[in-house]
Design an enzyme around this catalytic site. Structure first.
Site, mmCIF file in Angstrom:
data_model
loop_
_atom_site.group_PDB
_atom_site.id
_atom_site.type_symbol
_atom_site.label_atom_id
_atom_site.label_comp_id
_atom_site.label_asym_id
_atom_site.label_seq_id
_atom_site.Cartn_x
_atom_site.Cartn_y
_atom_site.Cartn_z
ATOM 1 N N ASP A 190 0.812 -1.218 0.000
ATOM 2 C CA ASP A 190 0.000 0.000 0.000
ATOM 3 C C ASP A 190 0.847 1.270 0.000
ATOM 4 O OD1 ASP A 190 -2.685 1.333 0.672
ATOM 5 O OD2 ASP A 190 -1.459 1.998 2.355
ATOM 6 N N GLU A 238 1.400 -0.237 -4.936
ATOM 7 C CA GLU A 238 0.506 0.888 -5.223
ATOM 8 C C GLU A 238 1.278 2.196 -5.182
ATOM 9 O OE1 GLU A 238 -3.435 3.211 -3.599
ATOM 10 O OE2 GLU A 238 -1.732 2.776 -2.321
HETATM 11 C C1 GLC Z 1 -4.175 3.412 -0.225
HETATM 12 C C2 GLC Z 1 -5.526 2.790 -0.016
HETATM 13 C C3 GLC Z 1 -6.419 3.821 0.614
HETATM 14 C C4 GLC Z 1 -5.841 4.252 1.948
HETATM 15 C C5 GLC Z 1 -4.414 4.768 1.755
HETATM 16 C C6 GLC Z 1 -3.708 4.936 3.073
HETATM 17 O O1 GLC Z 1 -4.179 4.411 -1.160
HETATM 18 O O2 GLC Z 1 -6.025 2.307 -1.221
HETATM 19 O O3 GLC Z 1 -7.720 3.338 0.780
HETATM 20 O O4 GLC Z 1 -6.614 5.272 2.501
HETATM 21 O O5 GLC Z 1 -3.644 3.869 0.998
HETATM 22 O O6 GLC Z 1 -3.335 3.708 3.610
#
Ligand code: GLC
Length: 500
Positions: A190, A238
């Site tokens: 993440d 991500e």
């Molecule tokens: C990512 C997740 C999101 C979350 C963020 C912080 O972007 O997809 O939902 O709020 O990380 O962890």
């Protein structure tokens, strides 16, 4: 791959919130749909300020979702059906209620003080820098007990870990081993972009040791990759990068970082044939040799696909997603065309406004859509009479049937799975066409992005073809590629003669 939001998938214990037992009950649904891997967003103990992304214990299950026994059963049941399970790993920050942070906060001399990012106020007072949190307001929160600020890129309840500290690295790596040893198949890492973005706009000379350079960040990615590889798993990253040259770096210089840096390029763009062609061509051209692509239309953080682009594009989106080269990632409910749900003010959960795209899965047309026996944690969309799995499963012309057919075709043809991609010109600016091919097997995909019927000629192709599938699910017929007609918003998957 299926991107599953456990809060809203299936509630079996009647508390209005989805649970792991619910995923087990629906595992055959995923199998029938043709899913090969499920990425489940966090279900670890959490303070629920950011719905799972504020973890209080990385190595356990939040009791609201079940127990470790339930999780291991889910893993077993999924593996038995050849479905992989991918967990969400949140390395950038913990919850402010995580024991590590409570310890760190307990005093300047705490052995874990340096596990997070603490800084003195400016000499003239106020936050150490102007850095803003992604969720708004300063990224610094003052802690009066010690007179210092801590850094939080997201909510103030999500303090950022200090990845310069080797103990943090070690502790977090152990989390990866913990789950991999139990048999999980990989992780979606993440918000990894933010590991090195903590002091933007700041006079970093006062804290140079704290700023992670991009090279150091890559080093962390490589370390994770090695761990995941040693168990034969997969690493998704991500980055939310919108710049191609930045996104590509997440693969690593020698393809030694993420296997699949998540691709957001189709999510917020101009939904027109020429633009989509440009995006796909550019991504394809930028991919290093041997790198594997991935594509998605939506996720937990943005409006549902049809609310962003219009319902008329649902079928076209499905055909595009499932015929491109690379792993397609379906956001739960996309397969039945779930829409954003209007959330009354008094039912709001997420402070950042992401509830509409996170509402309960619509299994049938009953009051709570078959998701729960009680009022769910978020309201169910009132389109559930039409938009639900049961109704669409019985209808051979439904969006759900289209998803199933596309997945089946993809799985049964090597050209669609692994074949090359090459876009081709057409005589209409409203159409996007490409060929997927391997070993003489070739498929042409033609997508009409306009509301008018298009009569088109595919450049340099005069051969005959066989329409295997139309997004309208009503034609399977021979066609002439120099005179192909496509109805409004129709897409066709055409099998081409091998010498054509
Ligand atoms: C990512 C997740 C999101 C979350 C963020 C912080 O972007 O997809 O939902 O709020 O990380 O962890």
């Amino acid at each position: 791959m299926y991107h599953l939001y456990p809060y809203s998938f299936m509630d079996t214990n009647g508390d209005g919130i989805g649970d792991l037992e619910g995923i087990i009950q629906k595992i055959d649904y995923l199998k029938d749909l043709g899913i090969g891997a499920v990425w489940i967003t966090p279900f670890f103990p959490s303070a629920w300020e950011d719905y799972g992304y504020d973890v209080t214990d990385y190595c356990d299950i939040d009791p609201r979702f079940g127990t470790m026994e339930t999780f291991l059963r889910l893993l077993f049941e999924a593996h038995r059906r050849n479905i992989k399970i991918i967990l969400d790993f949140v390395p950038n920050h913990t919850s402010n209620l995580h024991p590590w942070f409570l310890e760190s906060k307990s005093g300047r001399l705490s052995p874990k003080r340096d596990w997070y990012i603490w800084a003195d106020p400016r000499p003239c007072g106020g936050a150490p820098s102007e850095h803003q949190s992604v969720f708004g307001g300063s990224a610094w929160e003052f802690d009066s007990s010690c007179g210092q600020y801590y850094f939080h890129y997201f909510y103030k309840e999500q303090p950022d870990l200090n990845w310069r500290n080797p103990e943090v690295r070690r502790a977090m790596n152990e989390v990866l081993h913990f789950w991999l040893k139990r048999g999980v198949d990989g992780f979606r890492f993440d918000a990894v972009k933010h590991l090195s973005e903590k002091f933007l706009g700041y006079d970093s000379s006062s804290f140079p040791a704290r700023v992670l350079t991009e090279a150091e960040r890559q080093d962390i990615f490589r370390e994770w990759r090695k761990i995941v590889d040693s168990y034969g798993g997969v690493a998704l990253g991500e980055g939310w990068e919108t710049d191609l040259s930045k996104w590509i770096k997440y693969y690593g210089d020698n393809l030694d970082a993420f296997h699949l840096p998540l691709n957001f390029f189709l999510m917020k763009t101009d939904w027109q044939a020429s633009n989509i062609r440009k995006i796909v061509d550019e991504v394809e051209a930028a991919l290093p040799r041997g790198a594997w692509a991935n594509w998605a239309l939506g996720n937990i953080d943005i409006s549902r696909f049809s609310d962003r682009y219009g319902r008329e594009f649902e079928r076209l989106g499905a055909m595009l997603l499932l015929t491109l080269r690379g792993t397609p990632i379906i956001y739960y409910g996309e397969e039945i065309g779930m829409r954003d749900t209007l959330i009354p003010k008094d039912r709001t959960r997420d402070r950042w406004g992401r509830d509409p795209e996170r509402t309960p899965m619509q299994w049938n047309d009953s009051r709570y859509a078959g998701f729960s026996s009680v009022e769910p944690w978020l309201p169910v969309h009132d389109n559930r009479k039409r938009v639900n799995v049961r109704a669409q499963d019985c209808d051979p012309t439904s969006l759900f049937s289209l998803y199933k057919k596309l997945i089946l075709l993809r799985k049964s043809h090597a050209a669609l799975q692994k074949g090359d991609y090459r876009s081709v010109g057409t005589s209409s600016e409203s159409c996007f066409a490409y060929i997927r091919g391997v070993f003489g097997q070739r498929f042409l995909v033609v997508l009409n992005f306009s509301g008018e019927t298009q009569y088109i000629k595919i450049e340099d192709l005069d051969s005959e073809g066989l329409i295997l599938l139309s997004t309208l699910l009503d034609r399977e017929e021979a066609c002439d590629l120099s005179r192909l007609s496509l109805r409004p918003y129709e897409g066709c998957l055409v099998e081409m003669a091998s010498d054509g």
